[in-house]
Design an enzyme around this catalytic site. Structure first.
Site, short mmCIF file in Angstrom:
data_model
loop_
_atom_site.label_atom_id
_atom_site.label_comp_id
_atom_site.label_asym_id
_atom_site.label_seq_id
_atom_site.Cartn_x
_atom_site.Cartn_y
_atom_site.Cartn_z
N PRO A 22 0.79 -1.23 0.00
CA PRO A 22 0.00 0.00 0.00
C PRO A 22 0.82 1.28 0.00
CG PRO A 22 -0.08 -1.07 2.14
CD PRO A 22 0.56 -2.04 1.20
N ASN A 23 0.30 2.24 -0.75
CA ASN A 23 0.84 3.60 -0.84
C ASN A 23 2.13 3.72 -1.64
OD1 ASN A 23 -1.25 4.89 0.76
ND2 ASN A 23 -0.39 3.76 2.49
N ARG A 30 5.09 11.16 -2.37
CA ARG A 30 4.83 10.84 -0.98
C ARG A 30 6.10 11.02 -0.13
NH1 ARG A 30 4.59 4.68 1.27
NH2 ARG A 30 3.95 5.15 3.39
N TYR A 35 11.20 8.90 1.30
CA TYR A 35 11.16 7.82 0.30
C TYR A 35 11.84 8.18 -1.02
CZ TYR A 35 7.78 5.90 3.59
OH TYR A 35 7.18 5.41 4.72
N ASN A 84 8.15 -5.49 -0.99
CA ASN A 84 8.05 -4.33 -0.11
C ASN A 84 6.59 -4.24 0.28
OD1 ASN A 84 7.90 -1.95 1.27
ND2 ASN A 84 8.99 -0.72 -0.26
N ALA A 87 3.11 -0.73 4.76
CA ALA A 87 2.63 -0.80 6.15
C ALA A 87 2.14 -2.19 6.54
CB ALA A 87 1.52 0.22 6.35
N HIS A 90 4.05 -4.33 9.01
CA HIS A 90 3.95 -4.16 10.46
C HIS A 90 2.62 -4.65 11.04
CE1 HIS A 90 7.35 -1.70 9.39
NE2 HIS A 90 6.59 -0.84 8.73
N ASP A 97 1.61 -15.42 6.95
CA ASP A 97 1.27 -16.83 6.71
C ASP A 97 1.47 -17.20 5.25
OD1 ASP A 97 0.67 -17.22 9.37
OD2 ASP A 97 -1.51 -17.08 9.12
N GLU A 108 13.11 -9.21 1.42
CA GLU A 108 12.31 -8.07 1.87
C GLU A 108 13.05 -6.77 1.55
OE1 GLU A 108 12.21 -7.66 6.11
OE2 GLU A 108 10.40 -6.44 6.08
N HIS A 110 12.81 -2.37 1.86
CA HIS A 110 12.19 -1.11 2.26
C HIS A 110 13.07 0.03 1.78
CE1 HIS A 110 9.24 -3.09 4.74
NE2 HIS A 110 10.21 -3.85 5.23
N LEU A 111 12.43 1.09 1.31
CA LEU A 111 13.20 2.27 0.92
C LEU A 111 13.84 2.91 2.14
CD1 LEU A 111 10.20 2.96 -1.15
CD2 LEU A 111 12.37 3.45 -2.26
N SER A 112 13.02 3.12 3.16
CA SER A 112 13.52 3.69 4.42
C SER A 112 14.01 2.57 5.32
CB SER A 112 12.38 4.46 5.12
OG SER A 112 11.37 3.55 5.53
N ARG A 117 12.87 4.24 12.68
CA ARG A 117 11.74 5.18 12.63
C ARG A 117 10.82 4.99 13.85
NH1 ARG A 117 9.17 4.99 6.83
NH2 ARG A 117 8.13 6.83 7.68
N ARG A 121 6.78 0.79 13.70
CA ARG A 121 7.39 0.15 12.52
C ARG A 121 8.41 -0.92 12.91
NH1 ARG A 121 5.55 3.51 8.30
NH2 ARG A 121 5.25 5.61 9.08
C1 DQA Z 1 8.20 1.20 3.69
C2 DQA Z 1 8.32 1.35 5.21
C3 DQA Z 1 6.99 1.12 5.88
O1 DQA Z 1 7.11 1.32 7.28
C4 DQA Z 1 5.95 2.10 5.36
O2 DQA Z 1 4.69 1.81 5.93
C5 DQA Z 1 5.87 2.13 3.89
C6 DQA Z 1 7.13 2.10 3.13
C7 DQA Z 1 9.52 1.55 2.98
O3 DQA Z 1 9.69 1.14 1.83
O4 DQA Z 1 10.36 2.24 3.56
O5 DQA Z 1 4.81 2.25 3.30
O6 DQA Z 1 7.88 -0.15 3.38
#
Ligand code: DQA
Length: 154
Positions: A22-23, A30, A35, A84, A87, A90, A97, A108, A110-112, A117, A121
Protein backbone atom coordinates in the site's frame (compact mmCIF):
# COMPACT_ATOMS: atom_id res chain seq x y z
CA UNK A 1 24.16 -34.12 -11.69
CA UNK A 2 21.52 -34.09 -14.37
CA UNK A 3 18.68 -33.77 -11.84
CA UNK A 4 20.20 -30.58 -10.38
CA UNK A 5 20.69 -29.06 -13.82
CA UNK A 6 17.07 -29.64 -14.68
CA UNK A 7 15.89 -28.01 -11.44
CA UNK A 8 18.19 -25.01 -11.84
CA UNK A 9 17.03 -24.50 -15.41
CA UNK A 10 13.44 -24.51 -14.17
CA UNK A 11 14.16 -21.87 -11.51
CA UNK A 12 16.08 -19.66 -13.94
CA UNK A 13 13.29 -19.72 -16.49
CA UNK A 14 10.84 -18.43 -13.90
CA UNK A 15 10.47 -14.66 -13.34
CA UNK A 16 11.46 -12.78 -10.21
CA UNK A 17 8.26 -11.42 -8.69
CA UNK A 18 8.54 -7.92 -7.19
CA UNK A 19 5.46 -7.12 -5.16
CA UNK A 20 4.70 -3.72 -3.65
CA UNK A 21 2.13 -2.98 -0.99
CA UNK A 22 0.00 0.00 0.00
CA UNK A 23 0.84 3.60 -0.84
CA UNK A 24 3.91 2.69 -2.86
CA UNK A 25 1.97 3.86 -5.94
CA UNK A 26 2.48 7.36 -4.48
CA UNK A 27 6.27 7.20 -4.64
CA UNK A 28 7.72 10.36 -6.13
CA UNK A 29 5.31 12.65 -4.31
CA UNK A 30 4.83 10.84 -0.98
CA UNK A 31 7.18 12.18 1.72
CA UNK A 32 10.14 12.49 -0.68
CA UNK A 33 12.42 13.37 2.23
CA UNK A 34 11.88 9.80 3.47
CA UNK A 35 11.16 7.82 0.30
CA UNK A 36 13.01 9.81 -2.38
CA UNK A 37 11.76 11.32 -5.62
CA UNK A 38 11.79 8.25 -7.89
CA UNK A 39 8.37 6.97 -8.89
CA UNK A 40 7.52 3.27 -8.80
CA UNK A 41 7.61 3.42 -12.61
CA UNK A 42 11.18 4.74 -12.50
CA UNK A 43 12.16 1.85 -10.23
CA UNK A 44 10.43 -0.71 -12.45
CA UNK A 45 12.21 0.64 -15.55
CA UNK A 46 15.62 0.38 -13.88
CA UNK A 47 14.90 -3.17 -12.71
CA UNK A 48 13.89 -4.20 -16.23
CA UNK A 49 17.24 -2.93 -17.50
CA UNK A 50 19.14 -4.63 -14.68
CA UNK A 51 17.27 -7.91 -15.24
CA UNK A 52 18.71 -8.29 -18.75
CA UNK A 53 17.52 -11.63 -20.07
CA UNK A 54 15.85 -12.57 -16.81
CA UNK A 55 12.15 -11.89 -16.49
CA UNK A 56 10.53 -9.81 -13.79
CA UNK A 57 6.91 -9.42 -12.77
CA UNK A 58 6.44 -6.04 -11.07
CA UNK A 59 3.15 -5.18 -9.31
CA UNK A 60 1.66 -2.86 -6.70
CA UNK A 61 -1.56 -3.10 -4.72
CA UNK A 62 -3.23 -1.21 -1.91
CA UNK A 63 -5.19 -4.33 -0.91
CA UNK A 64 -3.99 -6.92 1.60
CA UNK A 65 -5.93 -9.83 0.06
CA UNK A 66 -4.56 -9.08 -3.38
CA UNK A 67 -1.02 -9.11 -1.99
CA UNK A 68 -1.74 -12.48 -0.37
CA UNK A 69 -3.11 -13.81 -3.70
CA UNK A 70 0.04 -12.68 -5.51
CA UNK A 71 2.32 -14.28 -2.90
CA UNK A 72 0.42 -17.55 -3.39
CA UNK A 73 0.83 -17.16 -7.16
CA UNK A 74 4.57 -16.48 -6.74
CA UNK A 75 4.95 -19.74 -4.84
CA UNK A 76 4.36 -21.70 -8.06
CA UNK A 77 5.17 -19.17 -10.78
CA UNK A 78 8.26 -17.31 -9.51
CA UNK A 79 11.93 -18.23 -9.12
CA UNK A 80 12.28 -15.73 -6.28
CA UNK A 81 10.12 -13.10 -4.59
CA UNK A 82 11.06 -9.54 -3.65
CA UNK A 83 8.50 -7.82 -1.46
CA UNK A 84 8.05 -4.33 -0.11
CA UNK A 85 4.86 -4.81 1.86
CA UNK A 86 4.68 -1.17 2.99
CA UNK A 87 2.63 -0.80 6.15
CA UNK A 88 1.37 -4.42 5.92
CA UNK A 89 4.91 -5.34 7.00
CA UNK A 90 3.95 -4.16 10.46
CA UNK A 91 0.36 -5.42 10.64
CA UNK A 92 -0.41 -8.43 8.47
CA UNK A 93 -0.50 -11.94 9.93
CA UNK A 94 -2.23 -13.03 6.70
CA UNK A 95 0.76 -11.84 4.67
CA UNK A 96 3.15 -13.53 7.11
CA UNK A 97 1.27 -16.83 6.71
CA UNK A 98 1.25 -16.54 2.91
CA UNK A 99 4.98 -15.81 2.83
CA UNK A 100 5.67 -18.65 5.26
CA UNK A 101 3.87 -21.02 2.87
CA UNK A 102 5.63 -19.59 -0.19
CA UNK A 103 8.07 -22.05 -1.68
CA UNK A 104 10.62 -19.64 -3.19
CA UNK A 105 13.35 -17.45 -1.64
CA UNK A 106 11.96 -14.17 -0.30
CA UNK A 107 13.87 -10.89 -0.12
CA UNK A 108 12.31 -8.07 1.87
CA UNK A 109 12.91 -4.49 0.72
CA UNK A 110 12.19 -1.11 2.26
CA UNK A 111 13.20 2.27 0.92
CA UNK A 112 13.52 3.69 4.42
CA UNK A 113 14.93 1.92 7.44
CA UNK A 114 11.86 1.10 9.54
CA UNK A 115 14.07 0.06 12.49
CA UNK A 116 15.25 3.68 12.75
CA UNK A 117 11.74 5.18 12.63
CA UNK A 118 8.59 5.20 14.80
CA UNK A 119 8.24 2.35 17.28
CA UNK A 120 5.14 0.94 15.49
CA UNK A 121 7.39 0.15 12.52
CA UNK A 122 9.65 -2.06 14.64
CA UNK A 123 7.13 -4.92 14.60
CA UNK A 124 7.75 -6.86 11.39
CA UNK A 125 5.73 -9.82 10.05
CA UNK A 126 7.84 -10.21 6.89
CA UNK A 127 11.45 -10.35 8.13
CA UNK A 128 11.06 -13.67 10.02
CA UNK A 129 10.08 -15.46 6.80
CA UNK A 130 12.51 -13.67 4.47
CA UNK A 131 15.95 -14.90 3.48
CA UNK A 132 17.17 -11.35 4.04
CA UNK A 133 16.17 -7.71 4.25
CA UNK A 134 17.49 -4.63 2.43
CA UNK A 135 16.37 -1.39 4.05
CA UNK A 136 17.42 2.23 4.18
CA UNK A 137 19.05 2.59 0.75
CA UNK A 138 16.12 4.22 -1.02
CA UNK A 139 15.20 3.05 -4.51
CA UNK A 140 18.63 1.47 -4.89
CA UNK A 141 17.45 -1.18 -2.42
CA UNK A 142 15.31 -2.73 -5.16
CA UNK A 143 18.35 -3.07 -7.42
CA UNK A 144 20.37 -4.66 -4.60
CA UNK A 145 17.46 -7.04 -3.96
CA UNK A 146 17.21 -8.00 -7.63
CA UNK A 147 20.95 -8.65 -7.79
CA UNK A 148 20.61 -10.90 -4.74
CA UNK A 149 17.57 -12.67 -6.22
CA UNK A 150 19.26 -13.31 -9.57
CA UNK A 151 22.31 -14.69 -7.79
CA UNK A 152 20.07 -17.03 -5.81
CA UNK A 153 18.40 -18.47 -8.90
CA UNK A 154 21.33 -18.63 -11.36
C1 DQA B 1 8.20 1.20 3.69
C2 DQA B 1 8.32 1.35 5.21
C3 DQA B 1 6.99 1.12 5.88
O1 DQA B 1 7.11 1.32 7.28
C4 DQA B 1 5.95 2.10 5.36
O2 DQA B 1 4.69 1.81 5.93
C5 DQA B 1 5.87 2.13 3.89
C6 DQA B 1 7.13 2.10 3.13
C7 DQA B 1 9.52 1.55 2.98
O3 DQA B 1 9.69 1.14 1.83
O4 DQA B 1 10.36 2.24 3.56
O5 DQA B 1 4.81 2.25 3.30
O6 DQA B 1 7.88 -0.15 3.38
Amino acid sequence: MSGDTEQDGDKMSKPVYILNGPNLNLLGTREPDIYGSDTLGDIEARLNTLAGNAKIVFRQTNHEGELVDWVQEASTQAGALIVNAGAYTHTSVALHDALRACDVPIIEVHLSNPAARESFRKRNFVAPVAKGTIAGFGAQGYELALQAALKLIT
